[in-house]
Design a protein around this motif. Structure first.
Motif, short mmCIF file in Angstrom:
data_model
loop_
_atom_site.label_atom_id
_atom_site.label_comp_id
_atom_site.label_asym_id
_atom_site.label_seq_id
_atom_site.Cartn_x
_atom_site.Cartn_y
_atom_site.Cartn_z
N ASP A 1 0.83 -1.21 0.00
CA ASP A 1 0.00 0.00 0.00
C ASP A 1 0.86 1.26 0.00
N ARG A 2 1.95 1.23 0.75
CA ARG A 2 2.82 2.40 0.81
C ARG A 2 3.45 2.69 -0.55
N VAL A 3 3.94 1.65 -1.21
CA VAL A 3 4.56 1.83 -2.53
C VAL A 3 3.52 2.31 -3.54
N ASN A 4 2.33 1.73 -3.50
CA ASN A 4 1.28 2.17 -4.42
C ASN A 4 0.89 3.63 -4.15
N GLY A 5 0.89 4.02 -2.89
CA GLY A 5 0.57 5.40 -2.56
C GLY A 5 1.58 6.38 -3.12
N ARG A 6 2.85 6.05 -3.05
CA ARG A 6 3.88 6.93 -3.61
C ARG A 6 3.76 7.00 -5.13
N THR A 7 3.42 5.87 -5.75
CA THR A 7 3.23 5.88 -7.20
C THR A 7 2.07 6.77 -7.60
N ARG A 8 0.97 6.69 -6.85
CA ARG A 8 -0.19 7.54 -7.15
C ARG A 8 0.14 9.02 -6.96
N THR A 9 0.97 9.32 -5.96
CA THR A 9 1.36 10.72 -5.73
C THR A 9 2.16 11.26 -6.90
N ARG A 10 3.08 10.45 -7.42
CA ARG A 10 3.87 10.88 -8.58
C ARG A 10 2.97 11.07 -9.80
N GLU A 11 2.02 10.17 -9.98
CA GLU A 11 1.10 10.30 -11.11
C GLU A 11 0.27 11.58 -11.00
N ALA A 12 -0.19 11.89 -9.79
CA ALA A 12 -0.97 13.11 -9.59
C ALA A 12 -0.12 14.35 -9.85
N LEU A 13 1.15 14.29 -9.46
CA LEU A 13 2.05 15.42 -9.70
C LEU A 13 2.25 15.65 -11.19
N GLN A 14 2.43 14.57 -11.93
CA GLN A 14 2.58 14.71 -13.38
C GLN A 14 1.30 15.23 -14.02
N LEU A 15 0.16 14.78 -13.52
CA LEU A 15 -1.11 15.21 -14.08
C LEU A 15 -1.37 16.70 -13.84
N SER A 16 -0.88 17.21 -12.72
CA SER A 16 -1.14 18.61 -12.36
C SER A 16 -0.15 19.59 -12.98
N ARG A 17 0.89 19.09 -13.61
CA ARG A 17 1.87 19.99 -14.22
C ARG A 17 1.26 20.74 -15.40
N GLN A 18 1.62 22.02 -15.47
CA GLN A 18 1.16 22.92 -16.53
C GLN A 18 -0.36 23.10 -16.52
N PHE A 19 -0.99 22.76 -15.41
CA PHE A 19 -2.41 23.06 -15.26
C PHE A 19 -2.54 24.31 -14.40
N HIS A 20 -3.14 25.35 -14.95
CA HIS A 20 -3.17 26.66 -14.31
C HIS A 20 -4.50 26.95 -13.62
N GLY A 21 -5.26 25.92 -13.33
CA GLY A 21 -6.49 26.11 -12.56
C GLY A 21 -7.75 26.17 -13.38
N SER A 22 -7.65 26.28 -14.69
CA SER A 22 -8.85 26.35 -15.53
C SER A 22 -8.51 25.89 -16.94
N ILE A 23 -9.50 25.27 -17.58
CA ILE A 23 -9.30 24.84 -18.96
C ILE A 23 -9.28 26.02 -19.91
#
Length: 343
Positions: free
Chosen positions: A91-113
Motif C-alpha cells: 500500500d505504501r509503494v502504491n501510494g507513492r506511485t499515485r502521488t507521482r502520477e498526480a504530480l505529473q497530471l497537475s503539471r502545466q495546469f493553471h487552474g482552468s481549462i
C-alpha cells in the motif's frame, strides 16, 4: 520449568504489544520512512512470534485432532498478521506511485481549462464550443480529479459540502484483507463449537453474525461503484484498526496468563459482531447518506476519508462549523487545492 514457560509467555505478550503498536502506527502515519521501518519491524516480529508462540488454551481439554485446533488457529492468525505488514508495504509503494502520477497530471495546469492550448486551433475551438457555458463545472471536476484521484458526482457533492477528499479515490487494502482472512477463523470457531462443544446459542449467534457480516461486505464491495468501494475500504480500515487497538489488551492478558491455562471469556465475541455489523450498516448508507446524517455527518465522513495527522484536525474543524455557515464553499475550494510538493 514453570518459571521458564511463564517468562516465555511474558516475552510473547510484550512482542504482541509491539506488533500491535507497529500495525496501528503504520496504518495511520503518512511519513514514508517511518512506515518502511514499522512494516519491516512488524514483519520480523510477526515471524518471530510465529516460530515461538505458545497457544492460548481453552479451559476444556480435547483429545485427538481437536486438541490441535488452538495451535492451528492462533498460528494462522499470526501468519495473516505477518502478511498484513507485507500488504502495508505494498500500500505504501502504491501510494507513492499515485502521488507521482498526480504530480505529473497537475503539471502545466493553471487552474482552468480556459488556459488550455491545443496543437491545432480548430480542435481547441471545437472543444470549447462543446463545453459552452460549463467551463466552471469542468474546472471543478478537474480539481476533484486532482485531489481525489477520480471525479464522480458523489465525490463532487461531498467536496462541495466542505469535506476534504484528498486521495478519496484510492484505498489501502491491508486492513480489509486481514479482516476478511480472519473471518475464516470465525467460521472455524462456529464449526468447532457445533461439533465438539456444547456452546450456548448466543455465542454461536454472535460468531455467525460476525462471519456473515463480512461475507455481506464482500458482496457489497463487489457491486459498489469505485468511489463507494474506496469509501468502504477506508471506513473499514479506520474501524477495524480501532477495534484491534481496543482488543489487543485482552489478547495481551490471555497470552500473559497462558501458562495458567486461563481461558478467554466467550462473551468477547460480541465485540467483532458489533464492529462488522456497524461497518456493514455504514457501507449500506454510502457517502451521501453518511454526509446527510443529522448532527455531525460531515465530521464522521471526514474521519473515514482522512489519513494520518489530518484525521483529527480536519474532523474537529468540521464539527466546529455551524450548519448554516457560509464558509462551506470557501472550505471546499481550499480543500481542493492539492499540494504534492512534500513527496
Amino acid at each position: 520449568m514453570w518459571a521458564s514457560q511463564h517468562q516465555a509467555h511474558d516475552w510473547h505478550a510484550l512482542l504482541l504489544l509491539v506488533v500491535t503498536f507497529a500495525a496501528f502506527a503504520s496504518a495511520s502515519l503518512e511519513n514514508n520512512r517511518c512506515r518502511v521501518i514499522l512494516n519491516n519491524l512488524g514483519t520480523a516480529l510477526s515471524c518471530a512470534m510465529l516460530m515461538q508462540w505458545q497457544e492460548i488454551h481453552e479451559v476444556f481439554a480435547f483429545d485427538g485432532y481437536a486438541a490441535r485446533v488452538p495451535y492451528i488457529e492462533q498460528h494462522f492468525v499470526i501468519l495473516v498478521g505477518a502478511s498484513f505488514f507485507i500488504l502495508l508495504e505494498v500500500d505504501r509503494v502504491n501510494g507513492r506511485t499515485r502521488t507521482r502520477e498526480a504530480l505529473q497530471l497537475s503539471r502545466q495546469f493553471h487552474g482552468s481549462i480556459a488556459h488550455a492550448k491545443c496543437s491545432k486551433a480548430s480542435d481547441g475551438q471545437r472543444i470549447f464550443m462543446e463545453i459552452g457555458e460549463k467551463t466552471s463545472a469542468v474546472d471543478y471536476a478537474i480539481h476533484v480529479l486532482l485531489a481525489a484521484g477520480m471525479s464522480t458526482p458523489t465525490l463532487r457533492e461531498v467536496a462541495r459540502a466542505g469535506v476534504d477528499i484528498q486521495n478519496a479515490g484510492y484505498a489501502e487494502v491491508a486492513v480489509p484483507v486481514w479482516a476478511f482472512m480472519t473471518s475464516l477463523v470465525t467460521c472455524g470457531h462456529v464449526v468447532f463449537d457445533i461439533v465438539y462443544r456444547d456452546t450456548p446459542w448466543y455465542c454461536l449467534f454472535f460468531e455467525g453474525i460476525s462471519f456473515l457480516a463480512r461475507v455481506a461486505l464482500l458482496g457489497l464491495l463487489w457491486q459498489s461503484d469505485r468511489d463507494e468501494r474506496c469509501f468502504i475500504l477506508k471506513m473499514m480500515t479506520k474501524i477495524v484498526v480501532l477495534y484491534v487497538l481496543l482488543a489487543s489488551p485482552m489478547v495481551f492478558v490471555w497470552e500473559w496468563r497462558a501458562s495458567e491455562r486461563h481461558s478467554p471469556n466467550r462473551a468477547w465475541f460480541v465485540m467483532p459482531a458489533l464492529v462488522y455489523t456497524s461497518i456493514l450498516a455504514i457501507s449500506c448508507l454510502g457517502m451521501r447518506r453518511v454526509l446527510a446524517l443529522p448532527g455531525h455527518g460531515q465530521c464522521l465522513l471526514q474521519l473515514f476519508l482522512a489519513r494520518g495527522r489530518s484525521i483529527l484536525p480536519s474532523a474537529l474543524s468540521f464539527c466546529a462549523l455551524r450548519p448554516d455557515s457560509d464558509s462551506e464553499s470557501e472550505s471546499a475550494a481550499s480543500l481542493l487545492s492539492t499540494d504534492y510538493s512534500s513527496e
